[in-house]
Design a protein around this motif. Structure first.
Motif, PDB file in Angstrom:
ATOM      1  N   ALA A  10      39.037  62.749 -74.108  1.00  0.00           N
ATOM      2  CA  ALA A  10      37.969  63.748 -74.053  1.00  0.00           C
ATOM      3  C   ALA A  10      38.530  65.160 -74.171  1.00  0.00           C
ATOM      4  N   GLU A  11      39.654  65.412 -73.510  1.00  0.00           N
ATOM      5  CA  GLU A  11      40.266  66.745 -73.589  1.00  0.00           C
ATOM      6  C   GLU A  11      40.703  67.051 -75.020  1.00  0.00           C
ATOM      7  N   ARG A  12      41.236  66.058 -75.715  1.00  0.00           N
ATOM      8  CA  ARG A  12      41.630  66.269 -77.120  1.00  0.00           C
ATOM      9  C   ARG A  12      40.390  66.591 -77.954  1.00  0.00           C
ATOM     10  N   ALA A  13      39.295  65.895 -77.699  1.00  0.00           N
ATOM     11  CA  ALA A  13      38.064  66.131 -78.447  1.00  0.00           C
ATOM     12  C   ALA A  13      37.510  67.533 -78.168  1.00  0.00           C
ATOM     13  N   ILE A  14      37.568  67.974 -76.918  1.00  0.00           N
ATOM     14  CA  ILE A  14      37.082  69.317 -76.580  1.00  0.00           C
ATOM     15  C   ILE A  14      37.932  70.376 -77.271  1.00  0.00           C
ATOM     16  N   GLU A  15      39.249  70.168 -77.268  1.00  0.00           N
ATOM     17  CA  GLU A  15      40.145  71.113 -77.937  1.00  0.00           C
ATOM     18  C   GLU A  15      39.817  71.212 -79.427  1.00  0.00           C
ATOM     19  N   LEU A  16      39.646  70.066 -80.072  1.00  0.00           N
ATOM     20  CA  LEU A  16      39.318  70.064 -81.493  1.00  0.00           C
ATOM     21  C   LEU A  16      37.951  70.697 -81.739  1.00  0.00           C
TER      22      LEU A  16
ATOM     23  N   HIS B 155      27.353  75.840 -77.768  1.00  0.00           N
ATOM     24  CA  HIS B 155      27.631  76.226 -76.380  1.00  0.00           C
ATOM     25  C   HIS B 155      27.270  75.086 -75.423  1.00  0.00           C
ATOM     26  N   THR B 156      26.113  74.485 -75.652  1.00  0.00           N
ATOM     27  CA  THR B 156      25.650  73.412 -74.779  1.00  0.00           C
ATOM     28  C   THR B 156      26.603  72.223 -74.819  1.00  0.00           C
ATOM     29  N   TRP B 157      27.008  71.825 -76.028  1.00  0.00           N
ATOM     30  CA  TRP B 157      27.922  70.687 -76.162  1.00  0.00           C
ATOM     31  C   TRP B 157      29.231  70.935 -75.419  1.00  0.00           C
ATOM     32  N   ILE B 158      29.797  72.122 -75.602  1.00  0.00           N
ATOM     33  CA  ILE B 158      31.100  72.422 -75.000  1.00  0.00           C
ATOM     34  C   ILE B 158      30.985  72.522 -73.492  1.00  0.00           C
ATOM     35  N   ALA B 159      29.935  73.200 -73.006  1.00  0.00           N
ATOM     36  CA  ALA B 159      29.763  73.340 -71.557  1.00  0.00           C
ATOM     37  C   ALA B 159      29.537  71.982 -70.899  1.00  0.00           C
ATOM     38  N   ASP B 160      28.663  71.163 -71.484  1.00  0.00           N
ATOM     39  CA  ASP B 160      28.394  69.843 -70.910  1.00  0.00           C
ATOM     40  C   ASP B 160      29.652  68.970 -70.916  1.00  0.00           C
ATOM     41  N   ALA B 161      30.455  69.093 -71.972  1.00  0.00           N
ATOM     42  CA  ALA B 161      31.690  68.314 -72.047  1.00  0.00           C
ATOM     43  C   ALA B 161      32.650  68.714 -70.936  1.00  0.00           C
ATOM     44  N   ARG B 162      32.797  70.015 -70.709  1.00  0.00           N
ATOM     45  CA  ARG B 162      33.699  70.470 -69.650  1.00  0.00           C
ATOM     46  C   ARG B 162      33.235  70.006 -68.278  1.00  0.00           C
ATOM     47  N   VAL B 163      31.940  70.097 -68.018  1.00  0.00           N
ATOM     48  CA  VAL B 163      31.413  69.648 -66.721  1.00  0.00           C
ATOM     49  C   VAL B 163      31.674  68.155 -66.541  1.00  0.00           C
ATOM     50  N   ALA B 164      31.416  67.377 -67.568  1.00  0.00           N
ATOM     51  CA  ALA B 164      31.601  65.926 -67.470  1.00  0.00           C
ATOM     52  C   ALA B 164      33.051  65.560 -67.197  1.00  0.00           C
TER      53      ALA B 164
ATOM     54  N   ALA C 110      30.529  58.722 -70.845  1.00  0.00           N
ATOM     55  CA  ALA C 110      30.580  60.170 -71.034  1.00  0.00           C
ATOM     56  C   ALA C 110      31.523  60.570 -72.156  1.00  0.00           C
ATOM     57  N   VAL C 111      32.669  59.887 -72.249  1.00  0.00           N
ATOM     58  CA  VAL C 111      33.664  60.264 -73.253  1.00  0.00           C
ATOM     59  C   VAL C 111      33.170  59.927 -74.663  1.00  0.00           C
ATOM     60  N   VAL C 112      32.471  58.811 -74.820  1.00  0.00           N
ATOM     61  CA  VAL C 112      31.869  58.499 -76.119  1.00  0.00           C
ATOM     62  C   VAL C 112      30.947  59.629 -76.560  1.00  0.00           C
ATOM     63  N   ASP C 113      30.151  60.155 -75.639  1.00  0.00           N
ATOM     64  CA  ASP C 113      29.227  61.241 -75.976  1.00  0.00           C
ATOM     65  C   ASP C 113      29.976  62.517 -76.345  1.00  0.00           C
ATOM     66  N   ILE C 114      31.047  62.827 -75.615  1.00  0.00           N
ATOM     67  CA  ILE C 114      31.833  64.032 -75.909  1.00  0.00           C
ATOM     68  C   ILE C 114      32.458  63.926 -77.300  1.00  0.00           C
ATOM     69  N   ILE C 115      33.079  62.786 -77.588  1.00  0.00           N
ATOM     70  CA  ILE C 115      33.710  62.617 -78.901  1.00  0.00           C
ATOM     71  C   ILE C 115      32.656  62.642 -80.002  1.00  0.00           C
ATOM     72  N   ASP C 116      31.500  62.066 -79.733  1.00  0.00           N
ATOM     73  CA  ASP C 116      30.425  62.065 -80.721  1.00  0.00           C
ATOM     74  C   ASP C 116      29.999  63.493 -81.075  1.00  0.00           C
ATOM     75  N   LYS C 117      29.920  64.361 -80.065  1.00  0.00           N
ATOM     76  CA  LYS C 117      29.569  65.762 -80.336  1.00  0.00           C
ATOM     77  C   LYS C 117      30.675  66.450 -81.139  1.00  0.00           C
ATOM     78  N   ALA C 118      31.918  66.104 -80.856  1.00  0.00           N
ATOM     79  CA  ALA C 118      33.026  66.680 -81.626  1.00  0.00           C
ATOM     80  C   ALA C 118      32.968  66.220 -83.074  1.00  0.00           C
ATOM     81  N   VAL C 119      32.638  64.949 -83.291  1.00  0.00           N
ATOM     82  CA  VAL C 119      32.458  64.443 -84.651  1.00  0.00           C
ATOM     83  C   VAL C 119      31.355  65.227 -85.356  1.00  0.00           C
TER      84      VAL C 119
END
Length: 406
Positions: A276-282, A304-313, A350-359
């Motif tokens: 998830a951290e790699r996905a947020i960085e990318l 903004h929403t995607w990044i903020a929600d990812a960090r909280v998760a 949660a991580v599937v959702d974070i990576i999906d937003k990064a995709v």
């Protein structure tokens, strides 16, 4: 409550972060290039062996094993942030440190339950990174989420000197790798026994045993997962092994499987946080580097929403994983059962959702081979099934909660 890492963890984190920057991340593209030139796609690229040698030289080896006789002697709480770091390159870093599944769980199983002879023959070369292994449990003909359904037979020969293994397994991780020399097979020695959790046993079956057929590689969302040695369909056609190949006692297979899967589940969740951290960085790098509709992606509200929600998760998940690790260290796996199930449910979801937003933020690039996101997504999504599907853990967790009110 002290949230700081202890001195040894901080020291190893510093070394491992430097190792990732200097050796692992640059090796990702090299491993991909070398793999395309290999005689077999299941062979190990030369750069992986280079990474393993460097990791051993730096003392970054067998970090997952809490038993100091065999591993680094770290607690689960100390290992958690290190596993998270390796999760940022999940198809390379864990293997480089000899901390990759399924070998980690198999080594823990052998360290805990194997005989001295079995440890010498199989555990020692696994600890040295000389061979790989596989855990043969899942079957295609039954709902393997209920392990009591397993149909593979482990039958004692007439003279008692051997066991005969017959059955069909699939999604046996690592089995396509030619360095995979041993299968730990779960099957039934007493299929008609009154206690359905005492019908199963574990047995060691060398890969070169007559009657062992590696039938085919199984794909995962179109990937063959070469870096982990693939996921194979394996058929045992009356494969015969000595009676001494039994792990533990007859009827102990179910309990051994549960002991193996507990640590495996938390290791997966630790690495998922790194993914998830790699996905947020990318995602952040893409957002500040691309322009759409007259302004950088980073200035669009939905981003903004995607990044903020990812960090909280991620922050929530990390705290729950660390609590689970602490409980495993202090009250044991059984005492941490609720938390182990909770992280197994929450983290992949949660991580599937974070990576999906990064995709999504990367557009066509997100599903391409030019970024690691598609492969990360496939790996994270698979972990909603591996080591027990979400619904099994939800059922067990809910029943435990309800028991207090009945």
């Amino acid at each position: 409550m002290d949230f700081a890492y202890d001195a040894r963890t901080e020291e190893l984190r510093t070394k491992l972060l430097a190792f990732m920057d200097e050796f692992v991340y640059p090796a990702e593209a090299v491993a991909h290039e070398q793999r395309e030139r290999l005689a077999s796609p299941w062979d190990t690229p030369e750069v992986v062996e280079d990474l393993k040698a460097e990791a051993r030289r730096q003392g970054l080896w067998n970090l997952f094993l809490p038993d100091a006789e065999y591993g680094a002697g770290l607690t689960n709480l100390q290992y958690a942030p290190l596993a998270e770091i390796t999760g940022r390159s999940p198809h390379l870093a864990p293997t480089a440190l000899n901390c990759a599944a399924p070998d980690t769980g198999n080594m823990e199983l052998l360290a805990q339950f194997a005989s001295d002879e079995q440890k010498k023959q199989w555990l020692e070369p696994l600890l040295a990174g000389e061979i790989r292994s596989a855990f043969a449990m899942t079957e295609p003909e039954v709902a393997s989420s209920d392990a009591t359904n397993i149909e593979t037979r482990i039958e004692r020969s007439a003279d008692g000197s051997e066991y005969v293994v017959t059955g069909r397994k699939w999604y046996i991780s690592g089995a396509m790798n030619p360095d995979c020399k041993i299968f730990i097979v779960m099957g039934k020695t007493d299929p008609d026994g009154a206690d359905v959790r005492r019908q199963q046993s574990m047995i060691l079956v060398p890969r070169d045993t007559p009657g062992v057929e590696i039938r085919r590689a199984m794909q995962v969302y179109g990937y063959e997962d070469h870096s982990h040695g693939g996921h194979a369909e394996v058929v045992f056609h009356g494969a015969r092994v000595p009676a001494s190949a039994l792990v533990g006692e007859e009827g102990g297979g179910f309990a051994i499987a549960q002991a193996r899967l507990g640590p495996g589940r938390i290791h997966h969740c630790m690495r998922l946080i790194g993914m998830a951290e790699r996905a947020i960085e990318l995602m952040c790098r893409r957002a500040v580097g691309r322009t759409a509709f007259g302004k950088p992606l980073a200035q669009h509200g939905v981003v903004h929403t995607w990044i903020a929600d990812a960090r909280v998760a991620v922050e929530q998940l990390r705290l729950l994983v660390l609590k689970t690790a602490w409980l495993m260290d202090t009250v044991g796996n059984r005492g941490a059962h609720t938390e182990i199930q909770a992280i197994k449910i929450a983290t992949p979801r949660a991580v599937v959702d974070i990576i999906d937003k990064a995709v999504q933020l990367h557009g066509a690039g997100g599903v391409s081979q030019d970024f690691p996101l598609a492969e990360l997504w496939a790996g994270a999504r698979t972990l909603k099934l591996a080591d027990g599907p979400d619904e099994v853990h939800q059922r067990s967790l809910a029943r435990r909660e309800l028991k207090r009110y009945v």
